[in-house]
Design an enzyme around this catalytic site. Structure first.
Site, mmCIF file in Angstrom:
data_model
loop_
_atom_site.group_PDB
_atom_site.id
_atom_site.type_symbol
_atom_site.label_atom_id
_atom_site.label_comp_id
_atom_site.label_asym_id
_atom_site.label_seq_id
_atom_site.Cartn_x
_atom_site.Cartn_y
_atom_site.Cartn_z
ATOM 1 N N HIS A 39 -12.375 16.606 -10.186
ATOM 2 C CA HIS A 39 -12.499 18.194 -10.521
ATOM 3 C C HIS A 39 -12.820 18.667 -11.208
ATOM 4 O O HIS A 39 -12.319 18.935 -12.854
ATOM 5 C CB HIS A 39 -11.106 19.018 -9.920
ATOM 6 N N HIS A 270 -15.811 22.909 -8.234
ATOM 7 C CA HIS A 270 -14.577 22.807 -7.794
ATOM 8 C C HIS A 270 -13.966 21.185 -7.774
ATOM 9 O O HIS A 270 -12.635 20.516 -8.717
ATOM 10 C CB HIS A 270 -14.176 23.287 -6.996
ATOM 11 N N GLU A 419 14.554 29.118 -1.819
ATOM 12 C CA GLU A 419 15.392 27.455 -1.868
ATOM 13 C C GLU A 419 14.130 26.861 -2.177
ATOM 14 O O GLU A 419 14.519 25.751 -3.346
ATOM 15 C CB GLU A 419 15.361 27.198 -0.671
ATOM 16 N N HIS A 481 19.753 27.556 12.424
ATOM 17 C CA HIS A 481 20.822 27.215 12.110
ATOM 18 C C HIS A 481 21.252 25.728 11.689
ATOM 19 O O HIS A 481 21.881 25.316 11.065
ATOM 20 C CB HIS A 481 21.984 28.036 10.742
HETATM 21 C C1 LIG Z 1 0.034 23.171 -1.469
HETATM 22 C C2 LIG Z 1 -1.372 22.310 -1.958
HETATM 23 N N1 LIG Z 1 -2.632 23.119 -0.924
HETATM 24 C C3 LIG Z 1 -3.717 22.661 -1.080
HETATM 25 C C4 LIG Z 1 -4.246 21.692 -1.827
HETATM 26 C C5 LIG Z 1 -5.427 21.821 -2.040
HETATM 27 N N2 LIG Z 1 -6.547 22.162 -2.852
HETATM 28 C C6 LIG Z 1 -5.893 21.886 -3.695
HETATM 29 S S1 LIG Z 1 -7.270 22.883 -5.328
HETATM 30 C C7 LIG Z 1 -6.944 24.059 -3.766
HETATM 31 C C8 LIG Z 1 -7.812 25.249 -4.504
HETATM 32 C C9 LIG Z 1 -7.450 26.072 -5.430
HETATM 33 O O1 LIG Z 1 -7.659 26.823 -6.315
HETATM 34 P P1 LIG Z 1 -7.793 27.320 -7.583
HETATM 35 O O2 LIG Z 1 -6.397 27.354 -7.545
HETATM 36 O O3 LIG Z 1 -8.498 28.312 -8.033
HETATM 37 O O4 LIG Z 1 -8.151 25.958 -8.329
HETATM 38 P P2 LIG Z 1 -10.174 26.534 -9.508
HETATM 39 O O5 LIG Z 1 -10.783 26.479 -8.140
HETATM 40 O O6 LIG Z 1 -9.686 27.293 -9.757
HETATM 41 O O7 LIG Z 1 -10.186 25.162 -9.844
HETATM 42 C C10 LIG Z 1 -6.885 23.659 -3.079
HETATM 43 C C11 LIG Z 1 -7.106 24.277 -1.602
HETATM 44 C C12 LIG Z 1 -2.974 21.237 -2.962
HETATM 45 N N3 LIG Z 1 -3.575 20.403 -3.910
HETATM 46 N N4 LIG Z 1 -1.834 21.829 -2.420
#
Ligand SMILES: Cc1ncc(C[n+]2csc(CCOP(=O)(O)OP(=O)(O)O)c2C)c(N)n1
Length: 670
Positions: A39, A270, A419, A481
């Site tokens: 990334h 990204h 939690e 529960h």
């Molecule tokens: C809990 C979770 N869900 C999905 C992902 C997959 N994922 C990685 S980065 C991302 C998008 C994040 O967007 P942003 O925080 O705006 O990052 P940017 O595009 O600015 O690098 C996703 C959906 C993950 N790493 N963790």
């Protein structure tokens, strides 16, 4: 507008902010390109902010990465791991060599796809599951305040910084974390929000329209919006945040993939390599004519100078630590090493001896509280808490005062109905060092904190989850529960100890085992309902530590072995009486922990499992996981579907988890 770097190579030229930030950008795009995955966008976008933070504010010493009073830096947007790796290399962390950057995302490298705790100094926590970082950082910031209250600000006085993206702030866990931090007035927590308005699917406007500033303000945070490519604006915001009486959000408007000529500002940067042409264009646009992975000496030196700034502070801190009174100094060292007090084993042994005489018929949740009444005074590093179920989880003991907004002299956290936030905060407390967190909720809600429990296990952190109401035995609250699949699901998590004790003695032993794990979290699965005492003669040896052991031998040559955990031990004991009466010699094996039993040698395991006997396991949960102990002829008495609402004695009958059913299952197999 892009900031061009100063012209190179002039060895005497002052190195500009842009030069330093561009070094991060270049390393990020080159490493991702070489790995052909990763990334680049986020590190390129946040390079300016990170440069300001590391070069002007962050207190750290690469030579002593684990310096307890360092500022913590958490890259919550873990996919942007190259940002962190580049910073660690540039500032001179010995673990993070240029070769490591070249091996980004390869097996055995320190530069895993997402930052992994333990891979290199300077990686404070494992991030990648979005939202975990910011929530873990809340725990770190709590730990800082708690330890400062205990040891004084001469030795504990640092900030916790977080870089979080849109994704982190969209995750539910961030809501819990932000709300908790605001409530507690964690004023040394500073979040730098990478407000680039882009996530994977495209512009964030596709999916979210929150006013983040208003949201954080509503939770009691100080907020400010800045141009994330204006170093002075970022610096002014951080300086102001450091003085705030509340946690701070600095929303940094940035351009994802900053410098990429055609892809900057788009989701295309990204999570994919930019490609050779785009990288070439970025080098031109940024004014960075150097070859891949080549950092000009002047720039590297400027960064390394940043890295050595902390050494003097570290030395001053060493002096402050040495000036503590000797007993406090010794206590500090013990805490930081993660060692339990020298008399801990004796304290537990004395308590066990008392229980063996008193033979209390307590619910194991009550037994847990009674164990904690002994543990908490003896182990001053415990930090207790519950997610709004204090009276049910029995987590608060007599001497524990609650921590309050701005007052961290206590040792008990009212986590509220959060939690997931609680579990992540406990990870942060454990990672910070010097404290051992435990916290409670109902076992069924391990589902609500499972992603953080998984990270406790992955990061090898000593976090103790006090999970009560562990079966249909909770009764009237009904199937929503009543955990059914939860023990199996938790046992499936590697490096997690699941402990389900059967009475007060086993509960004390389980607590001792949990606290003695320096590199593993534990879940204590505890009952709501009262249970008879089954460990009625004192044994110094911690039998729970063996995971499984013969609780009662057969009268005669054993034909049947009944295996059970927790509350079902009582059922197994009654079934044994029935079988013995019918002339079938039967033994009972208590199995408080699969993981610990599996770690015993095979000879011991075989002996305990009773070779040649018919085996029946009893647990008020699903069968999954038990088969490896049962053999082809083995039986299981437990749950195969969801529970129901009703008095618990009736539920056990309703679902056929009875001594009669156990005896019958054994007889059928003889
Ligand atoms: C809990 C979770 N869900 C999905 C992902 C997959 N994922 C990685 S980065 C991302 C998008 C994040 O967007 P942003 O925080 O705006 O990052 P940017 O595009 O600015 O690098 C996703 C959906 C993950 N790493 N963790």
């Amino acid at each position: 507008m892009l900031q061009a770097a100063t012209a190179f190579p002039r060895h005497d030229a002052p190195v500009s902010h842009a030069d330093m930030a561009n070094a991060i950008r270049a390393l990020a795009m080159d490493a991702v390109q070489k790995a052909n995955s990763g990334h680049p966008g986020m590190p390129m976008g946040m390079a300016d902010v990170a440069t300001v933070l590391f070069s002007r504010f962050l207190k750290f010493d690469p030579k002593t990465a684990a310096w307890p009073d360092r500022d913590r830096f958490v890259l919550s947007a873990g996919h942007g791991s190259m940002l962190l790796y580049a910073l660690l290399y540039l500032t001179g962390y010995p673990d993070m060599t240029l070769d490591e950057l070249k091996n980004f995302r390869q097996i055995g490298s320190r530069t895993a796809g997402h930052p992994e705790f333990g891979h290199a100094g300077g990686i404070e926590t494992t991030t990648g599951p979005l939202g975990q970082g910011i929530a873990t950082a809340v725990g770190m910031a709590m730990a800082e305040r708690l330890l400062a209250a205990q040891f004084g600000k001469n030795v504990v006085d640092h900030y916790t910084y977080v870089i979080a993206g849109d994704g982190c702030l969209m995750e539910g866990i961030s809501h819990e974390a932000v709300s908790m931090a605001g409530h507690l007035k964690l004023n040394k927590l500073i979040v730098l929000f990478d407000d680039n308005q882009i996530s994977i699917d495209g512009p964030t406007s596709l999916s979210v329209s929150d006013d983040q500033i208003a949201r954080f303000q509503a939770s009691g945070w100080a907020t400010i919006r800045v141009d994330g490519h204006d170093p002075e604006a970022v610096a002014a915001a951080i300086a102001a945040a450091q003085k705030s009486d509340r946690p701070s959000l600095i929303a940094c408007r940035t351009v994802i993939g900053y410098g990429a000529p055609t892809k900057a500002g788009t989701a295309a940067t990204h999570g994919s390599p930019l490609g050779p042409d785009e990288i070439k264009g970025a080098r031109e646009k940024l004014g960075w004519p150097h070859a891949p992975f080549e950092i000009p000496e002047t720039v590297l030196k400027a960064w390394r100078d940043v890295g050595i700034q902390g050494a003097a502070k570290k030395q001053a801190w060493d002096k402050a630590l040495a000036a503590l009174p000797a007993p406090q100094r010794a206590e500090w060292d013990r805490r930081i090493k993660g060692e339990l007090p020298a008399d801990f084993a004796k304290v537990m042994d004395d308590y066990k001896a008392r229980l063996a005489t008193e033979k209390p018929k307590w619910a194991t949740r009550k037994a847990s509280q009674m164990a904690l009444e002994v543990i908490n005074p003896a182990v001053p590093e415990t930090i207790g808490g519950s997610a709004d179920l204090t009276g049910s989880n029995n987590t608060k003991t007599a001497g524990l005062n609650p921590i309050k907004p701005g007052d961290f002299s206590g040792r008990y956290v009212y986590y509220g109905v959060r939690e997931h936030g609680m579990a992540a905060a406990m990870n942060g407390i454990a990672l910070h060092g010097g404290l051992i967190p435990y916290g409670g909720t109902f076992l069924v809600f391990t589902d609500y904190c499972r992603p953080s429990i998984r990270l406790s296990a992955l990061m090898e952190q000593r976090v103790v989850y006090v999970m009560t109401h562990d079966s249909i035995g909770l009764g009237e609250d009904g199937p929503t529960h009543q955990p059914v699949e939860h023990l199996a699901a938790l046992r499936a998590i590697p490096n997690l100890l699941v402990l389900r004790p059967a009475d007060a003695v086993e509960t004390a032993e389980a607590w001792q085992v949990a606290l003695e794990q320096t590199h593993r979290p534990s879940v204590l699965a505890l009952t709501r309902q009262d249970l008879p005492a089954v460990r009625t003669s004192h044994r110094k040896e911690n039998l729970v530590a063996k995971g499984g052991y013969e609780l009662i031998a057969a009268d005669g040559a054993a034909k049947v072995t009944l295996l059970a955990s927790g509350s079902e031990i009582a059922i197994a004991m009654t079934a044994r009486d029935m079988l013995q009466k019918d002339g079938i010699p039967t033994r009972v094996v208590s199995m408080p922990s699969f993981e610990l039993f599996d770690a015993q040698d095979v000879t011991y395991q075989e002996k305990v499992l009773g070779p040649g006997t018919v085996r029946v396991a009893i647990e008020a949960g699903v069968r999954q996981g038990w088969d490896r102990y049962l053999g082809i002829k083995g039986g299981f008495v437990g749950m195969s579907g969801f529970g129901a609402s009703g008095p618990y004695e009736q539920l056990y009958k309703h679902f056929g988890i009875t001594p009669e059913a156990v005896a019958q299952a054994a007889k059928q197999r003889l």
